[in-house]
Scaffold this active site. Structure first.
Site, mmCIF file in Angstrom:
data_model
loop_
_atom_site.group_PDB
_atom_site.id
_atom_site.type_symbol
_atom_site.label_atom_id
_atom_site.label_comp_id
_atom_site.label_asym_id
_atom_site.label_seq_id
_atom_site.Cartn_x
_atom_site.Cartn_y
_atom_site.Cartn_z
ATOM 1 N N HIS A 112 7.664 -30.650 10.892
ATOM 2 C CA HIS A 112 7.052 -29.349 10.593
ATOM 3 C C HIS A 112 5.881 -29.502 9.618
ATOM 4 O O HIS A 112 4.903 -28.766 9.685
ATOM 5 C CB HIS A 112 8.103 -28.389 10.033
ATOM 6 C CG HIS A 112 9.264 -28.210 10.960
ATOM 7 N ND1 HIS A 112 9.124 -27.652 12.203
ATOM 8 C CD2 HIS A 112 10.571 -28.571 10.844
ATOM 9 C CE1 HIS A 112 10.301 -27.642 12.811
ATOM 10 N NE2 HIS A 112 11.196 -28.200 12.007
ATOM 11 N N HIS B 64 10.619 -23.816 9.223
ATOM 12 C CA HIS B 64 9.632 -24.476 10.096
ATOM 13 C C HIS B 64 8.199 -24.292 9.625
ATOM 14 O O HIS B 64 7.361 -25.155 9.853
ATOM 15 C CB HIS B 64 9.748 -23.932 11.526
ATOM 16 C CG HIS B 64 10.972 -24.406 12.244
ATOM 17 N ND1 HIS B 64 11.133 -24.308 13.613
ATOM 18 C CD2 HIS B 64 12.114 -24.983 11.772
ATOM 19 C CE1 HIS B 64 12.321 -24.805 13.962
ATOM 20 N NE2 HIS B 64 12.939 -25.210 12.864
ATOM 21 N N THR C 81 3.356 -1.172 8.700
ATOM 22 C CA THR C 81 3.861 -2.054 9.760
ATOM 23 C C THR C 81 4.041 -3.502 9.313
ATOM 24 O O THR C 81 4.667 -4.286 10.022
ATOM 25 C CB THR C 81 2.864 -2.078 10.937
ATOM 26 O OG1 THR C 81 1.598 -2.537 10.415
ATOM 27 C CG2 THR C 81 2.697 -0.705 11.557
ATOM 28 N N ASP D 134 0.871 -1.179 0.000
ATOM 29 C CA ASP D 134 0.000 0.000 0.000
ATOM 30 C C ASP D 134 0.909 1.229 0.000
ATOM 31 O O ASP D 134 2.140 1.103 -0.161
ATOM 32 C CB ASP D 134 -0.987 -0.033 1.190
ATOM 33 C CG ASP D 134 -0.303 0.201 2.528
ATOM 34 O OD1 ASP D 134 0.943 0.280 2.580
ATOM 35 O OD2 ASP D 134 -1.028 0.313 3.546
ATOM 36 N N HIS D 135 0.309 2.410 0.198
ATOM 37 C CA HIS D 135 1.109 3.640 0.191
ATOM 38 C C HIS D 135 2.168 3.639 1.289
ATOM 39 O O HIS D 135 3.258 4.169 1.105
ATOM 40 C CB HIS D 135 0.185 4.856 0.350
ATOM 41 C CG HIS D 135 -0.697 4.776 1.562
ATOM 42 N ND1 HIS D 135 -1.747 3.878 1.653
ATOM 43 C CD2 HIS D 135 -0.664 5.437 2.749
ATOM 44 C CE1 HIS D 135 -2.334 4.018 2.829
ATOM 45 N NE2 HIS D 135 -1.687 4.945 3.515
ATOM 46 N N GLY E 97 -1.228 -5.280 8.782
ATOM 47 C CA GLY E 97 -2.458 -5.407 7.995
ATOM 48 C C GLY E 97 -2.286 -6.403 6.860
ATOM 49 O O GLY E 97 -3.152 -7.260 6.624
ATOM 50 N N MET E 98 -1.170 -6.309 6.169
ATOM 51 C CA MET E 98 -0.908 -7.241 5.064
ATOM 52 C C MET E 98 -0.900 -8.683 5.554
ATOM 53 O O MET E 98 -1.453 -9.578 4.903
ATOM 54 C CB MET E 98 0.440 -6.915 4.405
ATOM 55 C CG MET E 98 0.436 -5.653 3.579
ATOM 56 S SD MET E 98 -0.662 -5.786 2.141
ATOM 57 C CE MET E 98 -0.036 -4.453 1.112
ATOM 58 N N CYS F 20 3.489 -3.032 3.972
ATOM 59 C CA CYS F 20 2.654 -1.882 4.342
ATOM 60 C C CYS F 20 3.421 -1.110 5.405
ATOM 61 O O CYS F 20 4.628 -1.335 5.575
ATOM 62 C CB CYS F 20 1.249 -2.299 4.772
ATOM 63 S SG CYS F 20 1.136 -3.323 6.240
HETATM 64 C C1 RB5 Z 1 -1.563 2.914 6.409
HETATM 65 O O1 RB5 Z 1 -1.572 4.142 7.064
HETATM 66 C C2 RB5 Z 1 -1.258 1.792 7.401
HETATM 67 O O2 RB5 Z 1 -2.322 1.604 8.253
HETATM 68 C C3 RB5 Z 1 -0.914 0.530 6.650
HETATM 69 O O3 RB5 Z 1 0.169 0.752 5.808
HETATM 70 C C4 RB5 Z 1 -0.506 -0.663 7.500
HETATM 71 O O4 RB5 Z 1 0.500 -0.323 8.402
HETATM 72 C C5 RB5 Z 1 -1.601 -1.418 8.110
HETATM 73 O O5 RB5 Z 1 -1.393 -2.432 8.778
#
Ligand code: RB5
Length: 142
Positions: A133, A98, A67, A8-9, A70-71, A65
């Protein structure tokens, strides 16, 4: 190796540097976006990368992303995807050996570009150890 990558951005800048690095190493990289730092929704890109891996169009996937959280949440909702959110090389290696991770998730706002590249390198160089595993993976893959 055929690698599908998406962000994402929040992960756009790191994705861009990883695409350049992986391509220079001779990997066949399928960049599924996003294409700028304009705000987008990470599930849209996670779903595309997961589809490429599940359809066998890519052997591995990378999702970035802000962090990586989310991905990884989205990717792990796909049956057959084992996504690992890694912040160091050790976790990356073990996620392959594993857990047979087929998607690596990274956080652009958490990692520097050098560490991220080193994590990707450790992940791609590692392979599944099988044995006990596999039994454990089978238990959550039904
Ligand atoms: C976008 O602001 C942020 O929420 C996204 O990139 C990610 O970190 C979500 O888990």
């Amino acid at each position: 190796m055929k690698i599908a990558i998406g962000s994402d951005h929040g992960g756009f800048e790191l994705k861009k540097s990883l695409v350049a690095k992986l391509s220079s190493l001779g990997h066949e990289v399928s960049d599924l976006g996003c294409d700028s730092d304009t705000s987008v929704d990470y599930p849209d890109f996670a779903d595309q990368v997961c589809a490429q891996v599940l359809e066998g169009k890519a052997q591995s996937g990378i999702l970035v992303c802000g962090t990586g959280i989310g991905m990884s949440m989205v990717a792990n909702r796909h049956r057959g995807i084992r996504a690992a959110l890694c912040h160091n090389e050790y976790s990356a290696r073990l996620s392959r050996e594993h857990n047979d991770a087929n998607i690596l998730c990274l956080g652009d706002r958490v990692l520097g570009k050098g560490l991220a590249a080193s994590i990707v390198d450790a992940w791609l160089r590692s392979s599944f150890a099988g044995g006990r595993h596999q039994r454990r993976i089978d238990k959550f893959s039904r």
